[in-house]
Scaffold this motif. Structure first.
Motif, PDB file in Angstrom:
ATOM      1  N   GLY A  89      49.435  18.017  55.689  1.00 49.44           N
ATOM      2  CA  GLY A  89      48.603  19.205  55.506  1.00 49.44           C
ATOM      3  C   GLY A  89      48.582  19.670  54.066  1.00 49.44           C
ATOM      4  O   GLY A  89      47.540  20.124  53.568  1.00 49.44           O
ATOM      5  N   LEU A  90      49.715  19.566  53.371  1.00 51.10           N
ATOM      6  CA  LEU A  90      49.765  19.945  51.952  1.00 51.10           C
ATOM      7  C   LEU A  90      48.778  19.128  51.126  1.00 51.10           C
ATOM      8  O   LEU A  90      48.030  19.677  50.318  1.00 51.10           O
ATOM      9  CB  LEU A  90      51.174  19.710  51.397  1.00 51.10           C
ATOM     10  N   VAL A  91      48.796  17.823  51.324  1.00 48.44           N
ATOM     11  CA  VAL A  91      47.921  16.954  50.533  1.00 48.44           C
ATOM     12  C   VAL A  91      46.463  17.178  50.928  1.00 48.44           C
ATOM     13  O   VAL A  91      45.580  17.223  50.062  1.00 48.44           O
ATOM     14  CB  VAL A  91      48.348  15.473  50.665  1.00 48.44           C
ATOM     15  N   ASN A  92      46.205  17.353  52.208  1.00 44.20           N
ATOM     16  CA  ASN A  92      44.842  17.648  52.662  1.00 44.20           C
ATOM     17  C   ASN A  92      44.343  18.961  52.064  1.00 44.20           C
ATOM     18  O   ASN A  92      43.199  19.055  51.598  1.00 44.20           O
ATOM     19  CB  ASN A  92      44.815  17.707  54.191  1.00 44.20           C
ATOM     20  N   HIS A  93      45.205  19.969  52.073  1.00 50.23           N
ATOM     21  CA  HIS A  93      44.867  21.267  51.481  1.00 50.23           C
ATOM     22  C   HIS A  93      44.550  21.115  49.992  1.00 50.23           C
ATOM     23  O   HIS A  93      43.552  21.655  49.500  1.00 50.23           O
ATOM     24  CB  HIS A  93      46.030  22.238  51.687  1.00 50.23           C
ATOM     25  N   LEU A  94      45.389  20.379  49.275  1.00 50.48           N
ATOM     26  CA  LEU A  94      45.171  20.225  47.831  1.00 50.48           C
ATOM     27  C   LEU A  94      43.885  19.454  47.522  1.00 50.48           C
ATOM     28  O   LEU A  94      43.252  19.716  46.497  1.00 50.48           O
ATOM     29  CB  LEU A  94      46.386  19.566  47.180  1.00 50.48           C
ATOM     30  N   GLU A 134      53.630   8.590  60.459  1.00 51.94           N
ATOM     31  CA  GLU A 134      52.555   9.521  60.828  1.00 51.94           C
ATOM     32  C   GLU A 134      53.136  10.745  61.536  1.00 51.94           C
ATOM     33  O   GLU A 134      52.692  11.872  61.301  1.00 51.94           O
ATOM     34  CB  GLU A 134      51.512   8.825  61.714  1.00 51.94           C
ATOM     35  N   ALA A 135      54.137  10.531  62.358  1.00 52.18           N
ATOM     36  CA  ALA A 135      54.753  11.656  63.080  1.00 52.18           C
ATOM     37  C   ALA A 135      55.488  12.581  62.117  1.00 52.18           C
ATOM     38  O   ALA A 135      55.345  13.810  62.198  1.00 52.18           O
ATOM     39  CB  ALA A 135      55.703  11.136  64.158  1.00 52.18           C
ATOM     40  N   ASP A 136      56.274  12.014  61.206  1.00 52.27           N
ATOM     41  CA  ASP A 136      57.005  12.847  60.253  1.00 52.27           C
ATOM     42  C   ASP A 136      56.065  13.601  59.317  1.00 52.27           C
ATOM     43  O   ASP A 136      56.345  14.735  58.928  1.00 52.27           O
ATOM     44  CB  ASP A 136      57.996  12.015  59.437  1.00 52.27           C
ATOM     45  N   VAL A 147      51.568  13.939  46.096  1.00 49.33           N
ATOM     46  CA  VAL A 147      51.106  12.866  46.984  1.00 49.33           C
ATOM     47  C   VAL A 147      52.221  11.856  47.230  1.00 49.33           C
ATOM     48  O   VAL A 147      52.322  11.288  48.327  1.00 49.33           O
ATOM     49  CB  VAL A 147      49.807  12.209  46.447  1.00 49.33           C
ATOM     50  N   ASP A 148      53.106  11.651  46.254  1.00 47.59           N
ATOM     51  CA  ASP A 148      54.222  10.718  46.450  1.00 47.59           C
ATOM     52  C   ASP A 148      55.197  11.207  47.516  1.00 47.59           C
ATOM     53  O   ASP A 148      55.886  10.402  48.143  1.00 47.59           O
ATOM     54  CB  ASP A 148      54.953  10.447  45.141  1.00 47.59           C
ATOM     55  N   LYS A 149      55.266  12.515  47.741  1.00 46.00           N
ATOM     56  CA  LYS A 149      56.131  13.056  48.791  1.00 46.00           C
ATOM     57  C   LYS A 149      55.613  12.689  50.188  1.00 46.00           C
ATOM     58  O   LYS A 149      56.360  12.680  51.151  1.00 46.00           O
ATOM     59  CB  LYS A 149      56.257  14.580  48.678  1.00 46.00           C
ATOM     60  N   LEU A 150      54.336  12.382  50.295  1.00 50.39           N
ATOM     61  CA  LEU A 150      53.744  11.983  51.570  1.00 50.39           C
ATOM     62  C   LEU A 150      53.924  10.481  51.814  1.00 50.39           C
ATOM     63  O   LEU A 150      54.085  10.055  52.952  1.00 50.39           O
ATOM     64  CB  LEU A 150      52.261  12.364  51.583  1.00 50.39           C
ATOM     65  N   ILE A 195      47.691   9.078  57.221  1.00 49.92           N
ATOM     66  CA  ILE A 195      48.235   9.365  55.900  1.00 49.92           C
ATOM     67  C   ILE A 195      47.385   8.679  54.837  1.00 49.92           C
ATOM     68  O   ILE A 195      47.017   9.305  53.830  1.00 49.92           O
ATOM     69  CB  ILE A 195      49.704   8.892  55.799  1.00 49.92           C
ATOM     70  N   ASP A 196      47.068   7.416  55.057  1.00 50.79           N
ATOM     71  CA  ASP A 196      46.251   6.681  54.080  1.00 50.79           C
ATOM     72  C   ASP A 196      44.885   7.333  53.887  1.00 50.79           C
ATOM     73  O   ASP A 196      44.370   7.385  52.767  1.00 50.79           O
ATOM     74  CB  ASP A 196      46.077   5.223  54.502  1.00 50.79           C
ATOM     75  N   ASP A 197      44.292   7.836  54.964  1.00 52.22           N
ATOM     76  CA  ASP A 197      42.995   8.527  54.868  1.00 52.22           C
ATOM     77  C   ASP A 197      43.115   9.770  53.986  1.00 52.22           C
ATOM     78  O   ASP A 197      42.257  10.021  53.132  1.00 52.22           O
ATOM     79  CB  ASP A 197      42.492   8.968  56.247  1.00 52.22           C
ATOM     80  N   VAL A 198      44.166  10.557  54.210  1.00 46.51           N
ATOM     81  CA  VAL A 198      44.351  11.801  53.459  1.00 46.51           C
ATOM     82  C   VAL A 198      44.637  11.495  51.989  1.00 46.51           C
ATOM     83  O   VAL A 198      44.089  12.143  51.097  1.00 46.51           O
ATOM     84  CB  VAL A 198      45.451  12.673  54.102  1.00 46.51           C
ATOM     85  N   ILE A 199      45.476  10.498  51.740  1.00 47.10           N
ATOM     86  CA  ILE A 199      45.771  10.129  50.346  1.00 47.10           C
ATOM     87  C   ILE A 199      44.511   9.640  49.650  1.00 47.10           C
ATOM     88  O   ILE A 199      44.238  10.026  48.505  1.00 47.10           O
ATOM     89  CB  ILE A 199      46.901   9.088  50.277  1.00 47.10           C
ATOM     90  N   ALA A 200      43.719   8.810  50.322  1.00 49.48           N
ATOM     91  CA  ALA A 200      42.478   8.304  49.724  1.00 49.48           C
ATOM     92  C   ALA A 200      41.514   9.456  49.412  1.00 49.48           C
ATOM     93  O   ALA A 200      40.906   9.487  48.338  1.00 49.48           O
ATOM     94  CB  ALA A 200      41.815   7.285  50.648  1.00 49.48           C
ATOM     95  N   ALA A 201      41.377  10.403  50.330  1.00 41.17           N
ATOM     96  CA  ALA A 201      40.490  11.550  50.100  1.00 41.17           C
ATOM     97  C   ALA A 201      41.007  12.410  48.946  1.00 41.17           C
ATOM     98  O   ALA A 201      40.224  12.882  48.112  1.00 41.17           O
ATOM     99  CB  ALA A 201      40.366  12.380  51.374  1.00 41.17           C
ATOM    100  N   PHE A 202      42.320  12.608  48.884  1.00 40.74           N
ATOM    101  CA  PHE A 202      42.926  13.370  47.796  1.00 40.74           C
ATOM    102  C   PHE A 202      42.689  12.674  46.457  1.00 40.74           C
ATOM    103  O   PHE A 202      42.270  13.310  45.477  1.00 40.74           O
ATOM    104  CB  PHE A 202      44.431  13.540  48.064  1.00 40.74           C
ATOM    105  N   GLU A 203      42.948  11.382  46.420  1.00 37.01           N
ATOM    106  CA  GLU A 203      42.768  10.642  45.162  1.00 37.01           C
ATOM    107  C   GLU A 203      41.316  10.629  44.718  1.00 37.01           C
ATOM    108  O   GLU A 203      41.026  10.720  43.532  1.00 37.01           O
ATOM    109  CB  GLU A 203      43.359   9.243  45.280  1.00 37.01           C
ATOM    110  N   GLU A 204      40.384  10.551  45.658  1.00 37.67           N
ATOM    111  CA  GLU A 204      38.965  10.598  45.309  1.00 37.67           C
ATOM    112  C   GLU A 204      38.593  11.985  44.791  1.00 37.67           C
ATOM    113  O   GLU A 204      37.845  12.119  43.824  1.00 37.67           O
ATOM    114  CB  GLU A 204      38.084  10.224  46.499  1.00 37.67           C
ATOM    115  N   ALA A 205      39.111  13.032  45.420  1.00 33.38           N
ATOM    116  CA  ALA A 205      38.836  14.392  44.940  1.00 33.38           C
ATOM    117  C   ALA A 205      39.373  14.575  43.520  1.00 33.38           C
ATOM    118  O   ALA A 205      38.693  15.156  42.669  1.00 33.38           O
ATOM    119  CB  ALA A 205      39.456  15.426  45.886  1.00 33.38           C
ATOM    120  N   CYS A 206      40.569  14.062  43.245  1.00 38.93           N
ATOM    121  CA  CYS A 206      41.150  14.168  41.904  1.00 38.93           C
ATOM    122  C   CYS A 206      40.345  13.362  40.887  1.00 38.93           C
ATOM    123  O   CYS A 206      40.122  13.824  39.759  1.00 38.93           O
ATOM    124  CB  CYS A 206      42.605  13.718  41.910  1.00 38.93           C
ATOM    125  N   ALA A 207      39.904  12.168  41.276  1.00 41.89           N
ATOM    126  CA  ALA A 207      39.087  11.344  40.378  1.00 41.89           C
ATOM    127  C   ALA A 207      37.776  12.061  40.053  1.00 41.89           C
ATOM    128  O   ALA A 207      37.319  12.056  38.900  1.00 41.89           O
ATOM    129  CB  ALA A 207      38.816   9.980  41.009  1.00 41.89           C
TER     130      ALA A 207
END
Length: 166
Positions: free
Chosen positions: A54-59, A38-40, A30-33, A98-110
Motif C-alpha cells: 500500500g505504501l508503494v501504491n500510495h507513493l 504477496e501475503a507479507d 520500493v526496495d522495502k517491498l 507486488i511486481d505490478d505495483v513496483i512497475a506502476a511506481f517505477e513508471e510514475a517516477c520515470a
C-alpha cells in the motif's frame, strides 16, 4: 547521481542534489517491498491501512498527482492510475501483484523525471489548494513524502522479517 556518494552530493548543484535525494528515497521505499511474499506485502501491522504494498501504491499516486497533474497540468481523468494519492491509494486489489505495483511506481517516477527534465526549478504552476507551487517546492515536498513513508516501510519490514537498513 547516487545520494550515497557523499563527494558528489556535497559538490553538486541544487537541482542535482534535489534529484539525487528524491531518487534515493524512491529506491529505498520500493526496495522495502522487494523480496516480500504477496501475503507479507499485504500484512497490516498497524491500525491504519498502511502495508508495504500500500505504501508503494500510495507513493505512485502521489508522484502522479504532483508531477503529472500539478506540474504538467494534466486533468486527472487523463492520467493512468490513481492521480491523487488519497485514502483509496492505500488499498491494493488482491489480483494486483507486488511486481505490478513496483512497475506502476517505477513508471510514475520515470514520467515525473520526464516532466521535470526541461523545466527550471523556478517553474511555477497554479495549484487548486495552495494557489501556486514551484517545481523546487514539489521536489522538496516529494523528498519529505518519500522520506516519511520510507521510514514507515523500514519499520514494517523490520516487523515482518527483521530486515533493517537502506
Amino acid at each position: 547521481m547516487d545520494l550515497f556518494d557523499e563527494d558528489l552530493a556535497r559538490t553538486a548543484g541544487e537541482r542535482e542534489v534535489l534529484e539525487a535525494f528524491l531518487d534515493a528515497h524512491r529506491r529505498v521505499t520500493v526496495d522495502k517491498l522487494r523480496g516480500l511474499s504477496e501475503a507479507d506485502a499485504r500484512r497490516r501491522l498497524v491500525p491504519s491501512l498502511t502495508t508495504p504494498i500500500g505504501l508503494v501504491n500510495h507513493l505512485a499516486g502521489v508522484e502522479r498527482n504532483w508531477f503529472q497533474h500539478s506540474i504538467a497540468q494534466r486533468p486527472r481523468q487523463e492520467i493512468a492510475g490513481d492521480a491523487r494519492g488519497g485514502e483509496d491509494s492505500w488499498t491494493v486489489a488482491d489480483h494486483v501483484t507486488i511486481d505490478d505495483v513496483i512497475a506502476a511506481f517505477e513508471e510514475a517516477c520515470a514520467e515525473s523525471r520526464r516532466i521535470a527534465a526541461d523545466l527550471p526549478l523556478d517553474h511555477v504552476v497554479p495549484h487548486e489548494r495552495l494557489r501556486e507551487v514551484s517545481l523546487r517546492w514539489v521536489y522538496v515536498h516529494m523528498i519529505r513524502e518519500h522520506a516519511r513513508h520510507g521510514g514507515h516501510a523500514d519499520i514494517l519490514r523490520e516487523q515482518i522479517d527483521g530486515a533493517t537498513g537502506a
